[in-house]
Design a protein around this motif. Structure first.
Motif, PDB file in Angstrom:
ATOM      1  N   VAL A  86       1.336   2.747 107.808  1.00  0.00           N
ATOM      2  CA  VAL A  86       2.891   3.036 107.791  1.00  0.00           C
ATOM      3  C   VAL A  86       2.759   4.306 106.968  1.00  0.00           C
ATOM      4  CG1 VAL A  86       5.179   2.206 106.707  1.00  0.00           C
ATOM      5  CG2 VAL A  86       3.093   0.375 108.277  1.00  0.00           C
ATOM      6  N   VAL A  87       2.870   4.012 105.768  1.00  0.00           N
ATOM      7  CA  VAL A  87       2.568   5.303 104.777  1.00  0.00           C
ATOM      8  C   VAL A  87       1.696   5.932 104.866  1.00  0.00           C
ATOM      9  CG1 VAL A  87       2.546   6.020 102.513  1.00  0.00           C
ATOM     10  CG2 VAL A  87       3.570   3.667 103.257  1.00  0.00           C
ATOM     11  N   ARG A  88       1.367   7.219 105.027  1.00  0.00           N
ATOM     12  CA  ARG A  88       0.599   8.071 105.444  1.00  0.00           C
ATOM     13  C   ARG A  88       0.106   9.108 104.875  1.00  0.00           C
ATOM     14  NH1 ARG A  88      -0.152   6.324 111.342  1.00  0.00           N
ATOM     15  NH2 ARG A  88       1.798   6.182 112.838  1.00  0.00           N
ATOM     16  N   GLY A  89       1.303   9.507 104.604  1.00  0.00           N
ATOM     17  CA  GLY A  89       0.630  10.627 103.418  1.00  0.00           C
ATOM     18  C   GLY A  89       1.723  10.632 102.667  1.00  0.00           C
ATOM     19  N   LEU A  90       1.679  11.339 100.941  1.00  0.00           N
ATOM     20  CA  LEU A  90       2.221  11.232 100.055  1.00  0.00           C
ATOM     21  C   LEU A  90       1.930  13.078  99.442  1.00  0.00           C
ATOM     22  CD1 LEU A  90       1.331   7.455  98.564  1.00  0.00           C
ATOM     23  CD2 LEU A  90       3.294   8.108  99.902  1.00  0.00           C
ATOM     24  N   ALA A  91       3.332  13.107  99.100  1.00  0.00           N
ATOM     25  CA  ALA A  91       3.366  15.132  98.169  1.00  0.00           C
ATOM     26  C   ALA A  91       4.031  14.668  96.731  1.00  0.00           C
ATOM     27  CB  ALA A  91       3.755  16.025  98.788  1.00  0.00           C
ATOM     28  N   HIS A  92       3.722  15.381  95.800  1.00  0.00           N
ATOM     29  CA  HIS A  92       4.670  15.682  94.687  1.00  0.00           C
ATOM     30  C   HIS A  92       5.206  16.808  94.708  1.00  0.00           C
ATOM     31  CE1 HIS A  92       4.911  15.953  89.921  1.00  0.00           C
ATOM     32  NE2 HIS A  92       6.154  15.551  90.595  1.00  0.00           N
ATOM     33  N   ILE A  93       6.123  17.376  95.012  1.00  0.00           N
ATOM     34  CA  ILE A  93       6.507  18.700  95.124  1.00  0.00           C
ATOM     35  C   ILE A  93       6.767  19.326  94.328  1.00  0.00           C
ATOM     36  CG2 ILE A  93       8.602  20.160  96.374  1.00  0.00           C
ATOM     37  CD1 ILE A  93       6.543  18.619  98.015  1.00  0.00           C
ATOM     38  N   THR A  94       5.732  20.298  93.925  1.00  0.00           N
ATOM     39  CA  THR A  94       6.233  20.802  91.896  1.00  0.00           C
ATOM     40  C   THR A  94       6.052  22.688  92.392  1.00  0.00           C
ATOM     41  OG1 THR A  94       3.557  20.853  91.950  1.00  0.00           O
ATOM     42  CG2 THR A  94       4.888  18.780  91.196  1.00  0.00           C
ATOM     43  N   GLY A  95       5.424  23.530  91.956  1.00  0.00           N
ATOM     44  CA  GLY A  95       5.075  24.659  91.518  1.00  0.00           C
ATOM     45  C   GLY A  95       4.762  24.964  93.511  1.00  0.00           C
ATOM     46  N   GLY A  96       5.585  26.019  93.862  1.00  0.00           N
ATOM     47  CA  GLY A  96       5.175  26.445  95.299  1.00  0.00           C
ATOM     48  C   GLY A  96       5.820  25.375  96.631  1.00  0.00           C
ATOM     49  N   GLY A  97       6.998  24.218  96.446  1.00  0.00           N
ATOM     50  CA  GLY A  97       7.739  23.771  96.784  1.00  0.00           C
ATOM     51  C   GLY A  97       7.591  22.951  98.095  1.00  0.00           C
ATOM     52  N   VAL A 118       7.397  24.176 101.087  1.00  0.00           N
ATOM     53  CA  VAL A 118       6.051  25.143 102.212  1.00  0.00           C
ATOM     54  C   VAL A 118       4.809  24.676 101.494  1.00  0.00           C
ATOM     55  CG1 VAL A 118       8.408  26.100 102.761  1.00  0.00           C
ATOM     56  CG2 VAL A 118       6.681  27.230 100.740  1.00  0.00           C
ATOM     57  N   ASP A 119       4.208  24.449 100.290  1.00  0.00           N
ATOM     58  CA  ASP A 119       3.013  25.079  99.428  1.00  0.00           C
ATOM     59  C   ASP A 119       2.261  23.392  99.722  1.00  0.00           C
ATOM     60  OD1 ASP A 119       3.499  27.729 100.362  1.00  0.00           O
ATOM     61  OD2 ASP A 119       3.351  28.550  98.285  1.00  0.00           O
ATOM     62  N   ASN A 120       3.287  22.433  99.241  1.00  0.00           N
ATOM     63  CA  ASN A 120       3.044  21.263  99.026  1.00  0.00           C
ATOM     64  C   ASN A 120       2.298  20.282  99.894  1.00  0.00           C
ATOM     65  OD1 ASN A 120       1.963  21.529  95.748  1.00  0.00           O
ATOM     66  ND2 ASN A 120       5.101  22.320  95.806  1.00  0.00           N
ATOM     67  N   PRO A 150       1.681  20.466 103.059  1.00  0.00           N
ATOM     68  CA  PRO A 150       0.004  21.392 103.860  1.00  0.00           C
ATOM     69  C   PRO A 150      -0.385  20.749 102.549  1.00  0.00           C
ATOM     70  CG  PRO A 150       2.009  23.506 104.033  1.00  0.00           C
ATOM     71  CD  PRO A 150       2.826  22.513 102.859  1.00  0.00           C
ATOM     72  N   ARG A 151      -0.485  20.439 101.929  1.00  0.00           N
ATOM     73  CA  ARG A 151      -1.785  19.880 101.672  1.00  0.00           C
ATOM     74  C   ARG A 151      -2.523  18.674 101.217  1.00  0.00           C
ATOM     75  NH1 ARG A 151       0.062  20.889  94.830  1.00  0.00           N
ATOM     76  NH2 ARG A 151      -2.409  19.877  94.750  1.00  0.00           N
ATOM     77  N   ILE A 152      -1.298  17.774 102.174  1.00  0.00           N
ATOM     78  CA  ILE A 152      -1.555  16.575 102.588  1.00  0.00           C
ATOM     79  C   ILE A 152      -2.374  16.824 104.659  1.00  0.00           C
ATOM     80  CG2 ILE A 152      -0.997  15.401 100.846  1.00  0.00           C
ATOM     81  CD1 ILE A 152       0.876  14.579 102.193  1.00  0.00           C
ATOM     82  N   LEU A 153      -1.758  17.840 104.528  1.00  0.00           N
ATOM     83  CA  LEU A 153      -1.497  17.397 106.470  1.00  0.00           C
ATOM     84  C   LEU A 153      -2.808  18.205 107.007  1.00  0.00           C
ATOM     85  CD1 LEU A 153       1.149  19.919 107.183  1.00  0.00           C
ATOM     86  CD2 LEU A 153       1.117  17.382 107.132  1.00  0.00           C
ATOM     87  N   PRO A 154      -3.530  16.527 108.417  1.00  0.00           N
ATOM     88  CA  PRO A 154      -4.840  16.850 108.664  1.00  0.00           C
ATOM     89  C   PRO A 154      -4.726  18.352 109.760  1.00  0.00           C
ATOM     90  CG  PRO A 154      -3.636  15.139 109.361  1.00  0.00           C
ATOM     91  CD  PRO A 154      -2.753  15.846 108.472  1.00  0.00           C
ATOM     92  N   GLU A 155      -5.124  18.878 110.737  1.00  0.00           N
ATOM     93  CA  GLU A 155      -5.437  19.938 111.053  1.00  0.00           C
ATOM     94  C   GLU A 155      -4.994  19.671 112.278  1.00  0.00           C
ATOM     95  OE1 GLU A 155      -8.606  23.399 113.648  1.00  0.00           O
ATOM     96  OE2 GLU A 155      -9.799  21.089 111.372  1.00  0.00           O
ATOM     97  N   GLY A 156      -3.971  19.978 112.565  1.00  0.00           N
ATOM     98  CA  GLY A 156      -3.166  19.978 114.230  1.00  0.00           C
ATOM     99  C   GLY A 156      -1.937  18.997 114.019  1.00  0.00           C
ATOM    100  N   CYS A 157      -1.317  19.495 112.459  1.00  0.00           N
ATOM    101  CA  CYS A 157      -0.184  18.952 112.316  1.00  0.00           C
ATOM    102  C   CYS A 157       0.869  19.424 111.432  1.00  0.00           C
ATOM    103  CB  CYS A 157      -0.395  17.504 111.338  1.00  0.00           C
ATOM    104  SG  CYS A 157      -0.789  16.480 112.540  1.00  0.00           S
ATOM    105  N   GLY A 211       1.653  23.190 108.145  1.00  0.00           N
ATOM    106  CA  GLY A 211       2.076  24.430 107.850  1.00  0.00           C
ATOM    107  C   GLY A 211       3.272  23.996 108.037  1.00  0.00           C
ATOM    108  N   VAL A 212       4.213  24.750 107.414  1.00  0.00           N
ATOM    109  CA  VAL A 212       5.688  24.168 107.300  1.00  0.00           C
ATOM    110  C   VAL A 212       6.864  24.534 107.811  1.00  0.00           C
ATOM    111  CG1 VAL A 212       7.983  23.628 105.424  1.00  0.00           C
ATOM    112  CG2 VAL A 212       6.226  22.102 105.010  1.00  0.00           C
ATOM    113  N   SER A 213       7.763  24.435 109.142  1.00  0.00           N
ATOM    114  CA  SER A 213       8.518  25.702 108.913  1.00  0.00           C
ATOM    115  C   SER A 213       9.754  24.618 109.302  1.00  0.00           C
ATOM    116  CB  SER A 213       8.481  25.544 110.712  1.00  0.00           C
ATOM    117  OG  SER A 213       6.846  26.410 111.589  1.00  0.00           O
ATOM    118  N   TRP A 214      11.088  25.736 109.301  1.00  0.00           N
ATOM    119  CA  TRP A 214      12.433  25.045 109.140  1.00  0.00           C
ATOM    120  C   TRP A 214      12.939  25.466 110.320  1.00  0.00           C
ATOM    121  CZ3 TRP A 214      14.021  23.537 104.158  1.00  0.00           C
ATOM    122  CH2 TRP A 214      13.083  23.547 103.379  1.00  0.00           C
ATOM    123  N   ALA A 215      13.793  24.102 110.795  1.00  0.00           N
ATOM    124  CA  ALA A 215      14.696  24.105 111.589  1.00  0.00           C
ATOM    125  C   ALA A 215      15.915  24.934 112.013  1.00  0.00           C
ATOM    126  CB  ALA A 215      14.621  22.854 112.950  1.00  0.00           C
TER     127      ALA A 215
END
Length: 324
Positions: free
Chosen positions: A221-232, A234-236, A238-245, A319-323
């Motif tokens: 159910v809960v797949r990943g968690l990220a604290h949004i600090t320096g880098g916002g 867009v940078d935080n 991707p630190r928890i994304l597996p390849e291909g996501c 990575g991260v993209s904006w719609a």
């Protein structure tokens, strides 16, 4: 202190019970794994020094480490601090430690010790620096690593309280060098003074996120968690994304606190720089299975944390993209 801190005060170290058969633990850990994190407050301390207000930066200090610990699914247990200053100042120390204590209460984490370093050759009068250290625990089978994230999952954003504790070098350059404002000046758009807006403490997400983790099966159910600090975002993220996501974020799904538009307008900061320096109004991210989004949002609302679905995971380059 929590009940797990053993009796006695002083000496050279603190003692914390890891008796996993004790009723003192909310659950019985079968394969406990320790989680450790450390961080500081950065140049936000300069704002506290300009304001002469030092009783909230300790909350920031605790938040930066316990929120990081939380990203593993861990339960923060103990916290220690390091305070460095040019001369012994008991009243300043009292104010700072009050904030640290307040933060530990919010995180249900024991403040078991600290170091006060008096370094007259390192710091100018009025300066000081802070660092914090958190140790937590997580059941090995319930570690949240992000490896379970897959296309179709939903990004849930938990609202920040403001700038939190990152980007203050840019903040100070824009506010005090470029705009030449004072900390005691009123800002009509914010309904507060410059200093009060910039000293708003970092939100601690431990109670709300752990409520969700205890209610739902992690990884499924809960797949990943990220604290949004320096880098916002867009940078935080991707630190928890597996390849291909890849994550697609929809900016229109949330309303950032007004401090961000005020800063952006004051310094004419490009949007891409805003995205890479600040949290943009989202201080913590949960990536969850789509079927459970509504119930998780209800759990977070009951924990008094504003949250909403702000994007989704798709197949693609990490990575991260904006719609649009």
């Amino acid at each position: 202190h929590t009940a797990r801190v053993l009796d006695g005060f002083g000496g050279f170290a603190s003692l914390f019970s890891l008796d996993y058969n004790s009723r003192l633990f909310a659950r019985n850990y079968k394969r406990p794994v320790l989680v450790a994190s450390t961080d500081g407050v950065g140049s936000k301390l300069k704002i506290a020094q300009m304001m002469g207000k030092h009783d909230t930066v300790g909350i920031d200090l605790v938040a930066m480490s316990v929120n990081d610990c939380l990203c593993t699914g861990g339960e923060p247990m103990i916290f220690l601090d390091y305070l460095a200053m040019p001369k012994d100042d008991p009243e300043l120390t009292r104010q700072i430690v009050k904030g640290i204590s307040d933060g530990c209460l919010m995180a249900d984490c024991a403040l078991v010790g600290g170091e006060t370093a008096i370094l007259p050759d390192f710091y100018q009068p009025g300066d000081y620096d802070l660092a914090g250290f958190c140790v937590g625990v997580v059941e090995k089978s319930r570690i949240v690593s992000g490896r379970a994230i897959q296309p179709g999952d939903v990004v849930v954003g938990l609202a920040s309280s403001g700038v939190h504790s990152n980007g203050y070098s840019l903040v100070r350059k824009v506010v005090f060098e470029h705009a030449r404002l004072r900390v005691d000046q009123q800002v009509p758009d914010l309904g507060t003074t410059v200093g009060e807006a910039l000293l708003e403490p970092t939100r601690i997400y431990v109670a709300a996120v752990r409520r969700v983790l205890e209610h739902y099966e992690v990884k499924r159910v809960v797949r990943g968690l990220a604290h949004i600090t320096g880098g916002g975002l867009v940078d935080n993220i991707p630190r928890i994304l597996p390849e291909g996501c890849r994550v697609i974020l929809r900016r229109a799904t949330w309303e950032p606190p007004p401090v961000f538009s005020w800063l952006q307008g004051l310094g004419e900061i490009p949007q891409d720089e805003m995205d890479r320096v600040f949290n943009g109004g989202i201080g913590f991210v949960m990536i969850v299975r789509d079927y459970f989004v509504d119930s998780i949002l209800r759990q977070l609302a009951e924990a008094r944390v504003a949250a909403r679905a702000i994007g989704e995971v798709v197949a693609g380059e990490c990575g991260v993209s904006w719609a649009e």
